[in-house]
Scaffold this active site. Sequence first.
Site, PDB file in Angstrom:
ATOM      1  CB  SER A 109       2.305   5.021  -8.550  1.00 10.51           C
ATOM      2  OG  SER A 109       1.574   4.302  -7.571  1.00 10.51           O
ATOM      3  CE1 TYR A 112       6.853   4.046  -5.969  1.00  9.79           C
ATOM      4  CE2 TYR A 112       4.618   4.148  -5.098  1.00  9.79           C
ATOM      5  CZ  TYR A 112       5.498   3.768  -6.089  1.00  9.79           C
ATOM      6  OH  TYR A 112       5.035   3.103  -7.198  1.00  9.79           O
TER       7      TYR A 112
END
Length: 270
Positions: free
Chosen positions: A154, A165
């Site tokens: 990501s 995350y």
Amino acid sequence: MTTAADRRPAVFAGRFEGRGVLVTGSAQGIGRAVAERIAAEGGEVTLVDRAALVHEVAGGIREAGGKAHSVTADLETYDGAVAAVDGSLAAAGHIDVVVNNVGGTIWAKPFEHYTSEEIEKEVRRSLFPTLWMCRAVLPHLIAQESGTIVNVSSVATRGVNRVPYAASKGGVRAITTALALEAAPHGVRVVATAPGGTEAPPRAVQRGPLPETEQEAAWYQQIVDQTVDSSLMKRYGTLAEQAAAICFLASDEASYITGTILPVAGGDLG
């Protein structure tokens, strides 16, 4: 005005003919789009997810004329990853490509508001499934002296309100670049995409709790605003655009690419 339908990349018939492809997190979202596209391009795909919805998705692919199998497994554990690989081998007979797509932000808030338990859950969700799957499938790929692993990282490694995350997806990048060095002598490629914000239908299975307060909604909106602002194209991508990049890296068209992370985020490099 350009619409999402106008941005749907072409499908290349036969590109994955004869290939066994395992796609994790494929009950919905990017994983489902990848599985459906690979099947449309001739691959025999095994969809893996911990949600029973994955069986329905695989059935839809078969009804459309594709070759698809489905396995439910909890990839936050090594045993679950082994079960996914064993199930795919039992169904398709061979694995040529693995797409590690499991992950996703559970909470959206500044780091000082995370509890220790929430941090651990974020890491288990977005780092360990890729780590375990790579470990579980690697001996098989090494034994056959060929194969491709496509991890999904990501650009949120540079993003607000989701530090755990971001750390997990940074780990996915590190897995990709380090494992590529070890795997290349065995004829195995390891690559990754780094998606940016992506438009998707409402999730049938939620990753985590929805915002309950005005403050939580504001923190989530900060993520959305930063995602759009960081994109040179000032928009979210589509599921088809993410699947196109993953399928390119998984295919023989990318045969001289390994150890590389491809941002798919409208110019945001993360």
